[in-house]
Design a protein around this motif. Structure first.
Motif, PDB file in Angstrom:
ATOM      1  N   THR A  30     -32.285  65.006  45.935  1.00 48.67           N
ATOM      2  CA  THR A  30     -32.024  63.487  46.045  1.00 48.67           C
ATOM      3  C   THR A  30     -33.026  62.401  45.507  1.00 48.67           C
ATOM      4  O   THR A  30     -32.045  61.582  44.880  1.00 48.67           O
ATOM      5  CB  THR A  30     -32.109  63.454  47.516  1.00 48.67           C
ATOM      6  N   ALA A  31     -34.522  62.723  44.973  1.00 44.61           N
ATOM      7  CA  ALA A  31     -34.867  61.842  43.921  1.00 44.61           C
ATOM      8  C   ALA A  31     -34.407  61.767  42.787  1.00 44.61           C
ATOM      9  O   ALA A  31     -34.644  60.220  42.182  1.00 44.61           O
ATOM     10  CB  ALA A  31     -36.240  61.856  44.705  1.00 44.61           C
ATOM     11  N   GLN A  34     -31.974  58.995  43.116  1.00 45.16           N
ATOM     12  CA  GLN A  34     -31.818  58.307  43.541  1.00 45.16           C
ATOM     13  C   GLN A  34     -32.103  57.339  42.038  1.00 45.16           C
ATOM     14  O   GLN A  34     -31.900  56.463  41.871  1.00 45.16           O
ATOM     15  CB  GLN A  34     -33.561  58.186  44.506  1.00 45.16           C
ATOM     16  N   ASP A  35     -33.428  57.803  40.934  1.00 46.83           N
ATOM     17  CA  ASP A  35     -33.919  57.272  39.495  1.00 46.83           C
ATOM     18  C   ASP A  35     -32.382  56.958  39.261  1.00 46.83           C
ATOM     19  O   ASP A  35     -32.746  56.134  38.601  1.00 46.83           O
ATOM     20  CB  ASP A  35     -34.519  58.763  39.162  1.00 46.83           C
ATOM     21  N   LEU A  37     -29.520  56.259  39.478  1.00 49.41           N
ATOM     22  CA  LEU A  37     -28.982  54.932  40.670  1.00 49.41           C
ATOM     23  C   LEU A  37     -29.745  54.165  40.088  1.00 49.41           C
ATOM     24  O   LEU A  37     -29.331  52.643  39.574  1.00 49.41           O
ATOM     25  CB  LEU A  37     -28.823  55.187  41.808  1.00 49.41           C
ATOM     26  N   LEU A  38     -31.195  53.852  40.196  1.00 52.22           N
ATOM     27  CA  LEU A  38     -31.690  52.884  39.888  1.00 52.22           C
ATOM     28  C   LEU A  38     -31.938  52.168  38.349  1.00 52.22           C
ATOM     29  O   LEU A  38     -31.573  51.092  38.445  1.00 52.22           O
ATOM     30  CB  LEU A  38     -33.086  53.187  40.321  1.00 52.22           C
ATOM     31  N   ALA A  50     -23.932  53.637  45.288  1.00 49.46           N
ATOM     32  CA  ALA A  50     -24.517  54.262  45.682  1.00 49.46           C
ATOM     33  C   ALA A  50     -23.913  55.445  45.014  1.00 49.46           C
ATOM     34  O   ALA A  50     -22.627  55.612  44.625  1.00 49.46           O
ATOM     35  CB  ALA A  50     -23.734  53.602  46.998  1.00 49.46           C
ATOM     36  N   TYR A  51     -24.242  56.583  45.787  1.00 51.60           N
ATOM     37  CA  TYR A  51     -23.234  57.879  45.404  1.00 51.60           C
ATOM     38  C   TYR A  51     -23.184  58.521  47.152  1.00 51.60           C
ATOM     39  O   TYR A  51     -24.054  58.691  47.889  1.00 51.60           O
ATOM     40  CB  TYR A  51     -24.818  58.894  45.387  1.00 51.60           C
ATOM     41  N   ALA A  65     -27.203  58.373  48.986  1.00 47.31           N
ATOM     42  CA  ALA A  65     -28.245  57.393  48.677  1.00 47.31           C
ATOM     43  C   ALA A  65     -27.577  56.224  47.685  1.00 47.31           C
ATOM     44  O   ALA A  65     -26.727  56.609  47.628  1.00 47.31           O
ATOM     45  CB  ALA A  65     -29.076  58.843  46.782  1.00 47.31           C
ATOM     46  N   THR A  66     -28.597  55.745  47.130  1.00 48.11           N
ATOM     47  CA  THR A  66     -28.438  53.863  47.426  1.00 48.11           C
ATOM     48  C   THR A  66     -29.544  53.396  46.929  1.00 48.11           C
ATOM     49  O   THR A  66     -30.102  53.745  47.702  1.00 48.11           O
ATOM     50  CB  THR A  66     -27.435  53.325  48.291  1.00 48.11           C
ATOM     51  N   THR A  67     -29.264  52.353  45.910  1.00 50.23           N
ATOM     52  CA  THR A  67     -30.424  51.293  45.300  1.00 50.23           C
ATOM     53  C   THR A  67     -30.039  50.270  47.090  1.00 50.23           C
ATOM     54  O   THR A  67     -31.143  49.272  46.320  1.00 50.23           O
ATOM     55  CB  THR A  67     -30.268  51.130  44.178  1.00 50.23           C
ATOM     56  N   PHE A  70     -29.402  51.603  52.963  1.00 47.55           N
ATOM     57  CA  PHE A  70     -29.303  52.164  53.586  1.00 47.55           C
ATOM     58  C   PHE A  70     -28.104  52.309  54.664  1.00 47.55           C
ATOM     59  O   PHE A  70     -28.806  52.151  55.868  1.00 47.55           O
ATOM     60  CB  PHE A  70     -30.283  54.057  53.418  1.00 47.55           C
TER      61      PHE A  70
END
Length: 623
Positions: A30-31, A34-35, A37-38, A50-51, A65-67, A70
């Motif tokens: 997930t990390a 997240q990268d 997405l950012l 967001a995923y 995951a979302t920027t 959450f």
């Protein structure tokens, strides 16, 4: 395509290749998503990216995951929409247009696919709520490139997930085949499922299960059960499903299948789901089949151990019984073997006489001498005489309803000799359904192998009894009396001898006939047997003369016993007769010659006969 879009794609490619080349980084976590997405948010200057991961179990999308902030957002997708997105020509962006109104503010979505199946969505929310600002051409190029990167990551994650599953399955298989304990195998099945599906419920349906499995969730698979799906899985050896749309859970029944049959059914209850995804069925099927094979191996191992133990028991029993032991020792040995092998509460050895009467052998449990036991014995006598077969009854109250029975489980095996029913052996236990069918087969085999030896012991004792027993009076023979008195004079300190003669016996024969005379002899013999101990010896001396030897009995007691026999004969015979008795005594301090003992008793009897009869006289030793 615009420079900003090109820069974004290059940044994403760099991030992807950096992660894939670094083995220490978990690029499918997930990390990493997240990268991605950012970076996407910054380069596209979005408010939020967001995923949403698609859940096969519930057929819904969940924010993973979302920027932004959450939230536990859920996208409910219809089957039609999923089918539409799974078509290759519709890959790319989607403008909501009345879809997903519960996720306010997302203007576009990129659908992600692995193996042509929808696995997730990436949603994009611009800082202004106006129409989506990117040109369709640029967005299509970006979406395909972006989807390729994300799908590659998710594909690797899926492969990694499968690899971990099969590693776990391999480990479980090793555990299965390192254990020959059925409970350990079942426990490993439940433990594995709890690790893989921690929120699910599990039950094991086992057929005719007679073993305790601790705290495992085991249920009996009953043929009369209302659980049709479980029974169908057991009978067909195929997966069965139940979907409860009201309670929103799905149930899978996986047969525990071995090479020789089905050994049970694994029930898996998935909450908050409508069906089992096909991707999960292969793993569950492999786990269930592996467990079925392991259970089969464990059962075969336990069965082989049991068969070896059974053969050892039969061999040991046969060896002992063929060693020409006496009947009491034979029955005592058999009783011990039966109690130990079958954990029976009571064991009985019953013979059938020529007139059909039941004769209980002396080493049987004392319960069979009670009135309560007669219900069992009468029932078994009738059943075995009618069917000529062994009886295996899990609950005898089904057959005998009119009385309150203490013992519910019953096994009985007939003892046959040349196809003739000679008796039966019966065992009882208080609990119903206590004896297993394997126990019954062993019990049958044990008694069948032992019957000949037991019959031989009975015949041998009958033959020995005939040799040492007078046929008419059933008292001992004179030769046996002589032998026992000689042994007593060596082993004991004292003893009393009584010689008995029926008064006026010739007159009885002349008056009533020899048949009545024989009957009188039998009556007197029975009086003697009723008034002496088992260790005392009653014998027919010859003609109308009888004798009694009382080992270890002093003179005073011996005289009282002789008087009692004399009085009882006078009271209990028909036609009424009397007897005369001559008594002699020996001890270590006085002469102890058998011939002298006989001679003195005979002299005392002679005097009694000639001084009025119906009396007891003592002839003292001269030494």
């Amino acid at each position: 395509m615009s420079g900003r879009m090109t820069q974004l794609l290059n940044e994403l490619r760099v991030l992807f290749f950096q992660r894939i080349s670094n083995v220490d980084n978990d690029m499918y976590s997930t990390a990493f998503i997240q990268d991605v997405l950012l970076i996407t948010k910054e380069l596209l200057r979005m408010e939020e990216v967001a995923y949403f991961k698609y859940d096969d179990w519930t057929q819904q999308f969940y924010m993973e995951a979302t920027t932004g902030a959450f939230q536990k957002s859920v996208l409910a997708a219809s089957d039609t929409l999923i089918t539409q997105w799974n078509r290759s020509e519709n890959e790319g962006y989607i403008v909501p247009d009345q879809l997903f109104m519960e996720i306010e503010g997302f203007q576009a979505f990129i659908s992600l696919h692995v193996d042509h199946q929808m696995v997730g969505l990436v949603g994009f929310k611009e800082k202004t709520s106006s129409a989506f600002s990117y040109l369709q051409e640029d967005w299509l190029i970006f979406s395909k490139e972006f989807a390729t990167i994300m799908e590659t990551v998710l594909c690797i994650a899926k492969t990694k997930h499968k690899e971990q599953r099969y590693k776990q399955l391999y480990r479980v298989t090793e555990q299965f085949h390192s254990s020959m304990n059925m409970t350990a195998v079942l426990g490993e099945v439940i433990s594995t499922l709890q690790n893989v599906y921690p929120t699910f419920d599990y039950y094991l349906f086992l057929s005719q299960d007679s073993y305790g499995h601790g705290n495992l969730p085991v249920k009996e698979l009953d043929y009369n059960s209302e659980n049709v799906a479980a029974m169908q899985a057991y009978l067909t050896g195929k997966l069965q499903f139940e979907d409860d749309y009201t309670d929103r859970h799905s149930i899978l029944y996986a047969p525990l299948l071995g090479k020789q049959g089905v050994y049970g059914v694994l029930q898996i209850i998935a909450p908050n789901s409508l069906l089992f995804p096909p991707s999960e069925l292969d793993f569950i099927t492999l786990l269930a089949n592996t467990a079925g094979s392991a259970i089969e191996n464990a059962q075969l191992y336990q069965q082989s151990k049991r068969l070896v133990a059974d053969l050892q028991l039969i061999n040991e029993t046969s060896h002992y019984l063929n060693s020409n032991t006496c009947l009491n020792d034979t029955i005592r040995f058999m009783k011990r073997q039966i109690i130990q092998s079958f954990q029976a509460n009571q064991s009985g050895f019953v013979l059938l006489s020529d007139d059909g009467a039941l004769q209980l052998l002396s080493e049987s449990s004392s319960f069979f001498e009670t009135e309560d036991a007669q219900v069992y014995l009468s029932f078994l006598k009738r059943k075995i005489e009618e069917e000529k077969e062994s009886q295996f009854i899990s609950d005898v109250t089904v057959y005998i309803e009119e009385v309150d029975l203490e013992y519910r489980s019953l096994m009985a095996v007939p003892m046959m000799e040349n196809s003739i029913l000679r008796g039966f052996v019966v065992v009882l236990h208080k609990e119903p359904y206590f004896f297993s069918f394997d126990m019954f087969k062993l019990f049958q085999s044990l008694i069948h192998h032992s019957s000949i030896a037991m019959m031989n012991s009975i015949l041998r004792e009958e033959l020995e009894k005939m040799v040492i027993t007078d046929h008419l009076t059933q008292l001992h023979s004179r030769s046996y009396l002589d032998r026992q008195m000689c042994e007593s004079m060596i082993a004991d300190d004292q003893g009393t001898f009584i010689l008995i003669d029926i008064d006026n016996f010739k007159k009885v024969n002349d008056t009533y006939g020899h048949q009545v005379g024989d009957e009188v002899l039998i009556q007197v013999a029975k009086v003697i047997q009723r008034n002496i101990r088992d260790t005392d010896i009653g014998a027919r001396w010859g003609g109308e003369e009888l004798a009694v030897y009382l080992p270890k009995v002093d003179l005073h007691i011996g005289l009282r016993i002789a008087e009692r026999i004399k009085d009882k004969v006078a009271e209990q015979t028909n036609p009424n007769i009397t007897i005369s008795c001559g008594v002699s005594y020996w001890s270590k301090e006085r002469c102890n010659n058998v011939k002298e003992l006989f001679k003195r008793a005979d002299e005392a009897l002679y005097i009694a006969k000639n001084t009025g009869k119906n009396k007891v006289l003592l002839q003292q030793c001269d030494c």
